[in-house]
Design a protein around this motif. Structure first.
Motif, mmCIF file in Angstrom:
data_model
loop_
_atom_site.group_PDB
_atom_site.id
_atom_site.type_symbol
_atom_site.label_atom_id
_atom_site.label_comp_id
_atom_site.label_asym_id
_atom_site.label_seq_id
_atom_site.Cartn_x
_atom_site.Cartn_y
_atom_site.Cartn_z
ATOM 1 N N GLY A 518 9.979 0.899 17.828
ATOM 2 C CA GLY A 518 8.869 1.729 18.278
ATOM 3 C C GLY A 518 9.186 3.198 18.165
ATOM 4 O O GLY A 518 10.226 3.588 17.606
ATOM 5 N N ASP A 519 8.292 4.026 18.685
ATOM 6 C CA ASP A 519 8.452 5.468 18.636
ATOM 7 C C ASP A 519 9.348 5.913 19.792
ATOM 8 O O ASP A 519 9.047 5.712 20.961
ATOM 9 N N THR A 520 10.457 6.517 19.435
ATOM 10 C CA THR A 520 11.455 6.885 20.434
ATOM 11 C C THR A 520 10.877 7.814 21.509
ATOM 12 O O THR A 520 11.069 7.602 22.699
ATOM 13 N N ARG A 521 10.135 8.857 21.061
ATOM 14 C CA ARG A 521 9.645 9.855 22.012
ATOM 15 C C ARG A 521 8.662 9.228 23.003
ATOM 16 O O ARG A 521 8.728 9.455 24.211
ATOM 17 N N LEU A 522 7.743 8.390 22.460
ATOM 18 C CA LEU A 522 6.742 7.792 23.335
ATOM 19 C C LEU A 522 7.361 6.810 24.314
ATOM 20 O O LEU A 522 7.033 6.800 25.504
ATOM 21 N N LEU A 523 8.271 5.964 23.795
ATOM 22 C CA LEU A 523 8.893 4.989 24.681
ATOM 23 C C LEU A 523 9.781 5.683 25.714
ATOM 24 O O LEU A 523 9.938 5.212 26.834
ATOM 25 N N GLN A 524 10.343 6.818 25.321
ATOM 26 C CA GLN A 524 11.121 7.609 26.270
ATOM 27 C C GLN A 524 10.207 8.058 27.425
ATOM 28 O O GLN A 524 10.548 7.900 28.599
ATOM 29 N N VAL A 525 9.012 8.533 27.051
ATOM 30 C CA VAL A 525 8.048 8.972 28.062
ATOM 31 C C VAL A 525 7.693 7.794 28.978
ATOM 32 O O VAL A 525 7.693 7.915 30.211
ATOM 33 N N ALA A 526 7.404 6.621 28.368
ATOM 34 C CA ALA A 526 7.009 5.446 29.148
ATOM 35 C C ALA A 526 8.108 5.043 30.119
ATOM 36 O O ALA A 526 7.855 4.830 31.324
ATOM 37 N N LEU A 527 9.353 4.953 29.599
ATOM 38 C CA LEU A 527 10.463 4.527 30.455
ATOM 39 C C LEU A 527 10.749 5.566 31.534
ATOM 40 O O LEU A 527 11.087 5.232 32.658
ATOM 41 N N GLU A 528 10.616 6.843 31.159
ATOM 42 C CA GLU A 528 10.830 7.906 32.148
ATOM 43 C C GLU A 528 9.878 7.717 33.330
ATOM 44 O O GLU A 528 10.277 7.828 34.487
ATOM 45 N N ASN A 529 8.617 7.397 33.016
ATOM 46 C CA ASN A 529 7.623 7.209 34.067
ATOM 47 C C ASN A 529 7.918 5.979 34.910
ATOM 48 O O ASN A 529 7.891 6.022 36.133
ATOM 49 N N LEU A 530 8.217 4.829 34.196
ATOM 50 C CA LEU A 530 8.441 3.582 34.935
ATOM 51 C C LEU A 530 9.687 3.679 35.808
ATOM 52 O O LEU A 530 9.664 3.353 36.995
ATOM 53 N N GLY A 595 1.001 9.289 35.480
ATOM 54 C CA GLY A 595 2.179 8.652 34.852
ATOM 55 C C GLY A 595 1.898 7.276 34.304
ATOM 56 O O GLY A 595 2.152 7.006 33.117
ATOM 57 N N LEU A 596 1.347 6.344 35.138
ATOM 58 C CA LEU A 596 1.150 4.973 34.679
ATOM 59 C C LEU A 596 0.077 4.898 33.600
ATOM 60 O O LEU A 596 0.146 4.072 32.695
ATOM 61 N N ALA A 597 -0.937 5.819 33.708
ATOM 62 C CA ALA A 597 -1.951 5.867 32.647
ATOM 63 C C ALA A 597 -1.277 6.216 31.323
ATOM 64 O O ALA A 597 -1.577 5.634 30.267
ATOM 65 N N THR A 598 -0.338 7.156 31.392
ATOM 66 C CA THR A 598 0.408 7.540 30.181
ATOM 67 C C THR A 598 1.203 6.349 29.651
ATOM 68 O O THR A 598 1.200 6.052 28.446
ATOM 69 N N VAL A 599 1.881 5.632 30.581
ATOM 70 C CA VAL A 599 2.688 4.474 30.167
ATOM 71 C C VAL A 599 1.808 3.455 29.460
ATOM 72 O O VAL A 599 2.144 2.953 28.380
ATOM 73 N N GLN A 600 0.632 3.198 30.066
ATOM 74 C CA GLN A 600 -0.251 2.192 29.482
ATOM 75 C C GLN A 600 -0.665 2.595 28.064
ATOM 76 O O GLN A 600 -0.698 1.769 27.158
ATOM 77 N N ARG A 601 -0.961 3.897 27.890
ATOM 78 C CA ARG A 601 -1.347 4.341 26.537
ATOM 79 C C ARG A 601 -0.215 4.119 25.533
ATOM 80 O O ARG A 601 -0.429 3.676 24.413
ATOM 81 N N VAL A 602 1.010 4.449 25.967
ATOM 82 C CA VAL A 602 2.159 4.267 25.060
ATOM 83 C C VAL A 602 2.285 2.801 24.669
ATOM 84 O O VAL A 602 2.417 2.461 23.484
ATOM 85 N N ILE A 603 2.200 1.910 25.677
ATOM 86 C CA ILE A 603 2.377 0.482 25.417
ATOM 87 C C ILE A 603 1.263 -0.029 24.516
ATOM 88 O O ILE A 603 1.507 -0.747 23.550
ATOM 89 N N ARG A 604 0.003 0.411 24.792
ATOM 90 C CA ARG A 604 -1.113 -0.039 23.960
ATOM 91 C C ARG A 604 -0.962 0.448 22.523
ATOM 92 O O ARG A 604 -1.285 -0.262 21.598
ATOM 93 N N ARG A 605 -0.498 1.672 22.405
ATOM 94 C CA ARG A 605 -0.329 2.183 21.048
ATOM 95 C C ARG A 605 0.739 1.384 20.298
ATOM 96 O O ARG A 605 0.743 1.349 19.069
ATOM 97 N N HIS A 606 1.618 0.747 21.008
ATOM 98 C CA HIS A 606 2.620 -0.104 20.367
ATOM 99 C C HIS A 606 2.126 -1.540 20.238
ATOM 100 O O HIS A 606 2.898 -2.432 19.904
ATOM 101 N N GLY A 607 0.851 -1.757 20.518
ATOM 102 C CA GLY A 607 0.273 -3.097 20.347
ATOM 103 C C GLY A 607 0.668 -4.047 21.458
ATOM 104 O O GLY A 607 0.497 -5.253 21.325
#
Lengths: 642, 147, 187
Positions: A518-530, A595-607
């Motif tokens: 996946g995209d490192t930057r986006l997943l970094q954002v998602a994990l940072e939030n979670l 934060g969680l809205a951002t996480v959800q977008r990242v995850i959805r963008r990764h299918g």
């Protein structure tokens, strides 16, 4: 008769040739043979005589040395057995006669009184030989031999043999060649006779008989082939003559048919009311154009020459005029759509004008013929479609431009937000701080509390802005996928959190080597939030526990982040991922709710998708899946636009 | 620490005041030049024509990106294009969090990129870090120039 | 008388002269015969084969021995062999004491004396590879290999194959062909 005579003559010439060849060969052979034989004979005689002399020398050496003439004479007398030797003698070392021998007394006179030097004389009748006698390299005397040479006798004998052989050979070759010639000439005579027969009877079915496989046989074959060829040609010629007369008949018929057809066409053209026209070689209308005139309302006078162009729409006329001139010059078929005056309706109608030159065998244009096809309705419809398409395209371009513009505006808006909106916040916070620091002593507790609240508000708004920008960026940013290790990412994030709050006691449990694509930057954002949430909501626990791992759920590998923190009531779970929706008091757990809205977008963008399980006070667990690499190929940002 | 001045390119007077306050808090007492837009900054550094206003160059340039007249990135580009100022340390100091700005800054040869936080304490902390780095460490090639 | 006297005188003179001439002729003839004998002795060497071990090399000399009392023959031999060779071998003449009975290093020994004088010497040489050449009537009988004899005013010789074989010598058949008499059969 003459043929036979010629053949006889050939036969004689052949015979003479064979005999001459044989005789020449024999003569050359004989000469060589005789010369060789006589030379050989002579050498043999000389060799024999030398051998004889050497034998005598050997037998008389001792006799000479010990002056024993008797012994020497005895040695010589052994020559009596050799009839051809007529006289012999031995001389001492001074050349004096020592002993002598003669077959008949008459030969005494042939013996020289004095010894001579070494030498051999071969005559036609006699051979004379002198040879020194050696003992221990010392000349002790010499030996003399006189023998019948027999050379002339031998010559005569050899000649006789040769002549008889030659006669025999010539005889044999005469017989043989006569026989062979008979075999050659006979078939030739047969062929000749046949040829004569063919000439007189004109019968090409006759065939010569083949008797041999040699050249004559080949000649017979060739002759036969020639006959069959001639026969074939003759019959072919006859057949071709027949064909020719047939063709002439057919041609006459065709000409008649053509004449009829021409008449039919002429009738057709003149009687047809459809738009058919004719023009001369120059492209000028000449004859009556009934159909044309009834369509355009022209008259034979107005349409003559290039007058017909006057019926063409003024806008098209110039172009058609030019094209028509060019086409007439090049004599090529022509097809063009233009507007033609339609008299009955008093309007211009679209027509398809086609013309074809009539060209004779010399390439010269005889005249032009053509059809005018009314395609007005069709053209109108097509034009309408083109116009609609163009309009549609134009609108699409407009909308696209609008969208692009909106996007640009959005970009610049978010840029302004990030830059300009934060500047006043910085002032509010900075100067509140300055007030607290520089004038704190003049303020009471309430005033200080208010200033703290101002600062908190400014800072929270700053975070809110950041989070909103994050959310929008996460939606718009292009995905760059590559293999990455989520375990390492999580470890790093938690280490940062720990270093920011070193006093916190947190038990961290991260599964090893959780790999994702996946995209490192986006997943970094998602994990940072979670993980940040887990960190935040376990702050009130005595011992915090945070775990990051992977398990199989419904046959799909799913990552999860669990904690033993505050948790939440599952009946609000549907609001969890909606922006600005918070489930906790911000005084208890500060946050923006983005934060969680951002996480959800990242995850959805990764299918993938994300969900949570929790119970107040018992911690919470967040699951998420990421589509495997091959299913991410056609992922687009639009699927997460909401 | 070097006595050479620090050039602050900042159009927002609030931010300028806060920066001054932050320097003061961090005991950075170097002379401070202020340029309120890109053109002014370039005049200060390169002069107009062949006549620069100052003979010496500052120790470090703190450059905001969102500037009137000439943008911060353009200022940076011209600094780097000029052989005299090519090696001048430039720290981008901005509110912008845009990656495009960050990348463009680094590509043009910025030495550092610092985002102005809302929280003044954080800002002061960032300024002090900068000062330490660019005023102290950056002087290492000239140890005798220190006082 | 005077005439008779004269005649007798002439006759005597003639007789004396003849006698002296005859005498002189006799001496000349003897000398000529010895020359021939010397030449014959030299030529014998070509027809005789000695045991090979007698010569150290192919050009070792052939030695012809004579006794002191046959000095005239020794002289003639020396003249004969001067500058001549048998094959590659030179020929030397050695003069031995008259009474010697230890004859060594000699391949041919000419003994001119009477049988009584030479009998012991010949006997002593029995079995030794020496060609003994004698010049008297009983030469072959007392063990000589070649013995000269005079025949019709010519020098001839007899050969004893028996003696030659005893002394390990081979004599060429070509020499045998010109010998007057040959004693003993060929092996």
């Amino acid at each position: 008769m003459k043929a036979i005579f010629t053949l006889r003559s050939i036969r004689h010439k052949l015979l003479a040739g064979v005999l001459l060849t044989t005789a020449t060969a024999l003569l050359i052979l004989g000469t060589i043979f005789i010369a060789y034989d006589l030379k050989d004979y002579r050498n043999r005689i000389v060799d024999e005589l030398i051998t004889q002399a050497d034998l005598i020398s050997l037998g008389s050496t001792a006799a000479l040395q010990f002056e024993d003439r008797e012994t020497a004479r005895q040695a010589l007398s052994s020559l009596r057995l050799r009839r051809e030797i007529s006289a012999a003698a031995i001389y001492d070392k001074d050349g004096k006669l020592f002993a002598r021998y003669y077959s008949v007394p008459a030969h005494i006179v042939d013996i020289p009184v004095q010894g001579e030097r070494q030498g051999i004389e071969v005559g036609s009748e006699t051979v004379r030989l002198f040879r020194p006698i050696y003992s221990d390299q010392e000349v002790v005397g010499s030996v003399f031999l006189l023998a019948q040479s027999g050379v002339s006798a031998r010559t005569v004998k050899v000649m006789l043999i040769f002549v008889s052989i030659a006669v025999l050979a010539l005889l044999a070759s005469t017989l043989l060649s006569s026989w062979l010639q008979a075999r050659i000439t006979h078939p030739i005579m047969e062929v000749t006779e046949l040829a004569r027969q063919v000439v007189t009877e004109r019968n090409y079915d006759l065939r010569a008989r083949r008797n041999s496989d040699d050249e004559v046989g080949f000649l017979v074959d060739a002759f036969n082939q020639m006959l069959s060829q001639i026969g074939l040609r003759t019959s072919e010629l006859e057949r071709s003559n027949e064909e020719l007369s047939l063709q002439i008949r057919e041609r006459t018929q065709a000409q008649n048919a053509l004449r009829e057809s021409e008449y039919r066409h002429r009738t057709l053209i003149t009687t047809l009311s459809a738009l058919t026209w004719r023009a001369d070689a120059n492209g000028d209308f000449t004859a009556a154009q009934t159909a044309w005139d009834s369509f355009t309302g022209q008259t034979p006078i107005s349409h003559s020459g290039r007058g017909w162009l006057q019926a063409v729409h003024p806008d098209d006329r110039e172009q058609i005029n030019l094209l028509w001139n060019q086409v007439c010059e090049e004599s090529v078929p022509f097809k063009q759509v233009f507007r033609l005056w339609y008299a009955p309706e008093q309007e211009y109608r679209y027509v398809n004008f086609s013309a074809a030159p009539l060209i004779d065998s010399n390439g010269r244009t005889l005249e032009w013929m053509g059809i005018v096809d009314d395609i007005h309705e069709r053209t109108q419809a097509a034009e309408e479609i083109t116009r609609l398409n163009a309009e549609l395209e134009h609108r699409v371009r407009e909308r696209t431009a609008e969208l692009e513009n909106a996007n640009r505006e959005l970009e610049s808006f978010s840029y302004s937000v990030s830059h300009d909106l934060r500047a006043p916040l910085r002032s509010i916070d900075g100067f509140s701080q300055a007030l607290l620091e520089d004038y704190g002593h003049q303020l009471d507790t309430t005033a200080k509390d208010y200033l703290d609240r101002v600062r908190n508000g400014a800072q929270r708004m700053g975070r809110l802005i950041d989070d909103m920008l994050n959310l929008s960026r996460v939606s718009r940013m292009e995905l760059v996928r590559r293999p990455l290790n989520l375990s390492e990412l999580a470890t790093e994030i938690l280490a940062n959190l720990q270093s920011a709050e070193p006093q916190r006691q947190v038990r961290i449990d991260i599964d090893q080597d959780l790999l994702a694509y996946g995209d490192t930057r986006l997943l970094q954002v998602a994990l940072e939030n979670l993980l940040g949430n887990a960190w935040k909501y376990t702050a009130k626990q005595e011992t915090s526990e945070i775990r990051f791992g992977q398990m199989e759920i419904d046959g799909q590998p799913s990552f999860f982040v669990s904690d033993n923190g505050a948790g939440f009531d599952m009946k609000y779970a549907d609001r969890l991922f909606t922006p600005f929706q918070r489930l906790h008091d911000s005084r208890e757990f500060p946050g923006t709710g983005v934060g969680l809205a951002t996480v959800q977008r990242v995850i959805r963008r990764h299918g993938g998708h994300i969900w949570a399980e929790s119970e107040p006070g018992k911690g919470s667990i967040f699951y998420f899946t990421l589509n495997p690499a091959e299913e991410l190929k056609h992922d687009t940002p639009s699927d997460s636009a909401g | 620490m070097t006595r050479r001045p620090i050039l602050l390119v900042e159009d927002n007077p609030d931010d300028e005041a806060l920066a001054l306050r932050a320097f003061k808090k961090c005991n950075i007492s170097n002379e401070l030049w202020i340029a309120r837009d890109g053109a002014e900054a370039l005049d200060l550094l390169l002069g107009q024509g062949d006549d620069p206003v100052h003979q010496e160059l500052p120790a470090v340039v703190l450059l905001d990106l969102n500037l009137p007249k000439i943008s911060g990135l353009e200022v940076l580009r011209r600094i780097r294009d000029n052989p005299e100022t090519k090696t001048l340390p430039v720290v981008i100091l901005t509110s912008s969090k845009h990656e495009e700005d960050l990348l463009a800054g680094y590509e043009l040869g910025a030495n550092s990129y610092v985002r102005k936080p809302v929280d003044f304490n954080e800002f002061a902390h960032a300024v002090s870090q900068l000062g330490m780095y660019w005023l102290l460490l950056n002087e290492l090639p000239e140890p005798h120039g220190r006082t | 008388m005077r005439a008779v006297m004269r005649a007798v005188q002439i006759l005597l003179t003639l007789l004396v002269l003849q006698g002296s001439i005859a005498n002189a002729d006799h001496d000349d003839a003897k000398s000529l015969a010895d020359q021939v004998k010397a030449a014959f002795i030299f030529k014998f060497c070509s027809y005789v084969e000695w045991p090979r071990e007698l010569f150290s090399s192919p050009d070792s000399p052939i030695v012809i021995g004579t006794l002191e009392r046959d000095a005239s023959m020794a002289r003639l031999l020396k003249e004969t062999v001067r500058d001549r060779q048998v094959g590659k071998r030179p020929v030397e003449i050695r003069i031995l004491p008259d009474e010697t009975d230890q004859v060594t290093g000699v391949h041919v020994l000419y003994l001119g004396g009477k049988s009584r004088q030479i009998h012991d010497q010949i006997t002593a040489l029995r079995g030794k590879p020496v060609l003994i050449v004698t010049d008297q009537a009983q030469g072959l009988e007392i063990g000589s290999s070649i013995n000269f004899r005079r025949e019709d005013e010519r020098i001839r010789f007899d050969i004893s194959l028996t003696s030659a074989q005893t002394n390990r010598l081979k004599i060429s058949s070509r020499l045998l062909a010109v010998a007057r008499r040959i004693e003993g059969a060929a092996p």
